[in-house]
Design a protein around this motif. Structure first.
Motif, PDB file in Angstrom:
ATOM      1  N   GLY A 224       0.797  -1.345  -0.370  1.00  0.00           N
ATOM      2  CA  GLY A 224       0.181  -0.419   0.445  1.00  0.00           C
ATOM      3  C   GLY A 224       1.188   1.359   0.243  1.00  0.00           C
ATOM      4  O   GLY A 224       0.276   2.382  -0.234  1.00  0.00           O
ATOM      5  N   GLY A 225       2.182   1.149   0.139  1.00  0.00           N
ATOM      6  CA  GLY A 225       2.924   2.285   0.186  1.00  0.00           C
ATOM      7  C   GLY A 225       2.475   3.137  -1.345  1.00  0.00           C
ATOM      8  O   GLY A 225       1.953   2.750  -2.048  1.00  0.00           O
ATOM      9  N   VAL A 226       3.504   4.665  -1.022  1.00  0.00           N
ATOM     10  CA  VAL A 226       2.818   5.397  -2.485  1.00  0.00           C
ATOM     11  C   VAL A 226       4.109   6.028  -2.705  1.00  0.00           C
ATOM     12  O   VAL A 226       5.119   5.600  -1.966  1.00  0.00           O
ATOM     13  CB  VAL A 226       1.433   6.669  -2.173  1.00  0.00           C
ATOM     14  CG1 VAL A 226       1.830   7.513  -3.158  1.00  0.00           C
ATOM     15  CG2 VAL A 226       0.297   5.893  -1.360  1.00  0.00           C
TER      16      VAL A 226
ATOM     17  N   ILE B  57       8.916  -0.177   1.788  1.00  0.00           N
ATOM     18  CA  ILE B  57       8.543   1.557   2.130  1.00  0.00           C
ATOM     19  C   ILE B  57       9.642   2.160   3.652  1.00  0.00           C
ATOM     20  O   ILE B  57      10.084   1.082   3.816  1.00  0.00           O
ATOM     21  CB  ILE B  57       7.082   1.063   3.342  1.00  0.00           C
ATOM     22  CG1 ILE B  57       6.130   1.007   2.506  1.00  0.00           C
ATOM     23  CG2 ILE B  57       6.486   2.490   4.301  1.00  0.00           C
ATOM     24  CD1 ILE B  57       4.932   0.409   3.088  1.00  0.00           C
TER      25      ILE B  57
ATOM     26  N   PRO C  39       1.323   4.209   3.832  1.00  0.00           N
ATOM     27  CA  PRO C  39      -0.155   4.717   3.446  1.00  0.00           C
ATOM     28  C   PRO C  39      -0.225   5.556   3.912  1.00  0.00           C
ATOM     29  O   PRO C  39       0.044   5.337   5.519  1.00  0.00           O
ATOM     30  CB  PRO C  39      -0.453   3.721   3.245  1.00  0.00           C
ATOM     31  CG  PRO C  39      -0.110   2.934   3.618  1.00  0.00           C
ATOM     32  CD  PRO C  39       1.644   2.919   3.574  1.00  0.00           C
ATOM     33  N   ALA C  40      -1.512   5.861   4.503  1.00  0.00           N
ATOM     34  CA  ALA C  40      -1.634   7.231   5.515  1.00  0.00           C
ATOM     35  C   ALA C  40      -2.321   6.117   6.797  1.00  0.00           C
ATOM     36  O   ALA C  40      -2.422   6.657   7.415  1.00  0.00           O
ATOM     37  CB  ALA C  40      -3.452   8.056   3.706  1.00  0.00           C
TER      38      ALA C  40
ATOM     39  N   ARG D  89       1.029   5.102   8.138  1.00  0.00           N
ATOM     40  CA  ARG D  89       1.238   6.506   9.487  1.00  0.00           C
ATOM     41  C   ARG D  89       0.072   7.159  10.400  1.00  0.00           C
ATOM     42  O   ARG D  89       0.738   7.382  11.757  1.00  0.00           O
ATOM     43  CB  ARG D  89       0.972   7.318   8.281  1.00  0.00           C
ATOM     44  CG  ARG D  89       1.913   7.421   6.977  1.00  0.00           C
ATOM     45  CD  ARG D  89       2.909   8.375   6.392  1.00  0.00           C
ATOM     46  NE  ARG D  89       1.665   9.933   5.637  1.00  0.00           N
ATOM     47  CZ  ARG D  89       1.245   9.518   5.175  1.00  0.00           C
ATOM     48  NH1 ARG D  89       1.393   8.404   4.272  1.00  0.00           N
ATOM     49  NH2 ARG D  89       0.370  10.037   3.506  1.00  0.00           N
TER      50      ARG D  89
END
Length: 214
Positions: free
Chosen positions: A123-125, A155, A187-188, A191
């Protein structure tokens, strides 16, 4: 040299806003060729051919041939102006080049194998810091693009300039540091969870003392 396009142009003697508007109304676009220790040459290009070349890809990294009054001039597009409202091509600047010319250009950075990056799968951006990298290169050997393999990237990882594979005689213009090109951010949701965990860990436990009343 890699060719972007070949086009016939007309030399123009009149310059200024009025002359430029007249050209555009007649399906032409004003342009200037400069460099190689010669006087700038004002020309008019056919709008349709130039616009299609601009949007065909690689416009700023391919050498073009412009024929003016029977003379074929090797050039590299250096700048162009678009109408901010209509996306209409307004003007192009070209730089004269030769087989021995070295030029400074921005080369696009592409990424591949995102599906093989553990951080992105979690899910990392992918946060791209630089979509282009400035290099000095022979005019006849400008890289089409740099491709970075994301296999194994997790990540929190950063991708730096040292990850680029530079062709022979191509050098980065920034040489004093290994600058960042991209990072993989959490990902949000992750975090937020980490922030709550850190906040909880930082909060001291409060002891409540009970007193006996007589």
């Amino acid at each position: 040299m890699s060719q972007a396009f070949t086009v016939k142009a007309e030399a123009r003697n009149q310059v200024g806003k009025g002359a430029a508007r007249h050209l555009r109304r007649n399906g032409m676009i004003p342009a200037v060729i400069y460099g190689d220790k010669k006087e700038p040459l004002s020309i008019a290009l056919p709008y349709k051919e130039t616009f299609l070349a601009l949007h065909a890809g690689g416009f700023m990294t391919h050498v073009a041939t412009i024929e003016v009054d029977g003379e074929k001039i090797q050039v590299l597009p250096k700048d162009y102006q678009l109408d901010p409202v209509r996306d209409f091509l307004m003007h192009v600047d070209f730089l004269r080049v030769s087989e021995t010319s070295r030029v400074t250009v921005d080369v696009p950075v592409h990424f591949e194998n995102e599906e093989k990056a553990p951080g992105i799968k979690r899910g990392g951006v992918l946060n791209v810091v630089r979509h282009e990298v400035e290099v000095q290169a022979p005019a006849n050997a400008i890289p089409e693009a740099f491709t970075i393999d994301l296999t194994g990237v997790n990540i929190g990882d950063s991708i730096h300039a040292s990850a680029l594979t530079l062709p022979a005689n191509v050098t980065l213009t920034i040489t004093d540091r290994d600058f960042t090109i991209a990072t993989v951010a959490a990902p949000a949701a992750l975090r937020s969870e980490e922030g709550e965990a850190d906040e909880a860990a930082a909060t001291p436990a409060t002891e409540v003392e009970e007193s006996d009343e007589d």
